[in-house]
Enzyme design. Structure first.
Site, PDB file in Angstrom:
ATOM      1  N   GLY A  61      -1.825  -0.608  -7.910  1.00 26.24           N
ATOM      2  CA  GLY A  61      -1.471  -1.349  -9.109  1.00 26.24           C
ATOM      3  C   GLY A  61      -2.661  -1.582 -10.037  1.00 26.24           C
ATOM      4  O   GLY A  61      -3.784  -1.814  -9.581  1.00 26.24           O
ATOM      5  N   HIS A  69       4.828  -5.151  -6.006  1.00 30.82           N
ATOM      6  CA  HIS A  69       4.742  -4.166  -4.913  1.00 30.82           C
ATOM      7  C   HIS A  69       5.925  -3.186  -4.973  1.00 30.82           C
ATOM      8  O   HIS A  69       5.760  -1.982  -4.799  1.00 30.82           O
ATOM      9  CB  HIS A  69       4.794  -4.873  -3.554  1.00 30.82           C
ATOM     10  CG  HIS A  69       3.670  -5.824  -3.291  1.00 30.82           C
ATOM     11  ND1 HIS A  69       3.854  -7.175  -3.216  1.00 30.82           N
ATOM     12  CD2 HIS A  69       2.341  -5.607  -3.072  1.00 30.82           C
ATOM     13  CE1 HIS A  69       2.708  -7.769  -2.955  1.00 30.82           C
ATOM     14  NE2 HIS A  69       1.770  -6.847  -2.872  1.00 30.82           N
ATOM     15  N   GLY A 113       1.423  -7.181   2.226  1.00 31.37           N
ATOM     16  CA  GLY A 113       2.682  -7.881   2.502  1.00 31.37           C
ATOM     17  C   GLY A 113       2.939  -9.028   1.543  1.00 31.37           C
ATOM     18  O   GLY A 113       2.313  -9.122   0.493  1.00 31.37           O
TER      19      GLY A 113
END
Ligand code: AMP
Length: 280
Positions: A149, A37, A31
């Protein structure tokens, strides 16, 4: 976007998708979403017909004195961003039990020797915690594709190694690092830093970039690394490690290594630890 807060809700949403034989891509996060993201979601959409993102601050990957409690939780904002990106499902568990049903029964996945090097040396047990939750999410969601990532380079390799044996049918995709204009890799932990500290932190990327250029020019590797560390210290960053490794994170201690390689660095700035890397 369908927001699911429990395993039951998640199962219903997933069943509805599998009925239509969709290809499903998973993007796990903790989050406090930023462009890094969101880039993963955009990439996921190119590889699958449906996307599922998870927001779960995984207690298993935080050490005792780390920032589990203060880790930024910005659910309303995150949901807006995911809606904007047209993510299809969000799994935002109401509590830890919705992920690890029975805390005593957790199947711990061990990250081996690599898990105790680089970041693992500073954060013992961290990568076991990461692999344990990713394995769990893979089991619960059973995606066709999962996107991670390159910012968390070591994490991505360890997940890849874990998936070879435990989840060979999941296609893993590595997404490039998204940076701010000054070069700093976007990270939720950048929120802990003031504007001047963010400018200081950009020196980590500068040193990585400069080191890659020097290596290409065949400057002695030991000299590159000691100069990089001295540079970071002169910019008031405390280096934890600064290393050259190959793309599987095997150590490199020679010049003129031909294959794909990566400089990886970690620094602390005012109690906040940052990581970054540059592959070349
Ligand atoms: P986190 O929420 O920090 O656990 O990150 C969730 C996923 O986003 C991981 O796969 C990270 O590697 C990825 N990620 C975080 N920051 C970036 C970034 N700046 N560029 C690309 N991917 C990122």
């Amino acid at each position: 976007m369908i927001i699911t807060r429990t395993r039951k809700e998640l199962d219903v949403a997933l069943k509805n998708f599998s009925k239509n034989s969709e290809k499903l891509a998973l993007i796990p996060t903790m989050g406090n979403l930023h462009e890094g993201h969101l880039s993963l979601i955009r990439i996921a959409k190119k590889h699958a017909s449906k996307t599922i993102s998870t927001i779960f601050v995984n207690p298993l990957q935080f050490g005792k004195n780390e920032d589990y409690d203060k880790y930024p939780r910005t659910h309303e904002d995150d949901i807006k961003k995911l809606n904007y990106e047209k993510c299809d499902i969000l799994f935002l568990p109401v509590n830890n039990k919705e992920v690890f049903s029975n805390i005593e029964d957790i199947k711990t996945i061990h990250s081996g020797i690599l898990g105790s090097e680089l970041c693992g040396k500073i954060r013992p047990g961290h990568f076991d915690g990461v692999l344990t939750v990713v394995n769990k999410l893979f089991e619960i969601i059973n995606p066709d594709v999962a996107v991670f990532g390159a910012k968390d380079y070591q994490q991505e390799i360890l997940i890849r190694q874990m998936a070879v044996s435990l989840h060979p049918n999941i296609e893993l995709i590595k997404a490039p690092i998204i940076r701010a204009e000054n070069g700093i890799a976007l990270s939720s932990r950048n929120n802990y830093l003031s504007e001047p500290e963010l400018e200081m932190a950009a020196n980590l990327y500068k040193s990585l970039y400069h080191s890659a250029q020097s290596y290409k020019k065949n400057v002695d590797l030991k000299t590159i690394i000691s100069e990089a560390k001295n540079y970071l210290i002169s910019k008031k960053l405390i280096p934890h490690y600064f290393e050259l490794r190959d793309h599987n994170l095997n150590k490199i201690d020679i010049n003129q290594f031909e294959g794909k390689k990566v400089f990886l660095g970690s620094v602390t700035i005012n109690n906040t630890r940052l990581i970054d890397n540059i592959e070349f």
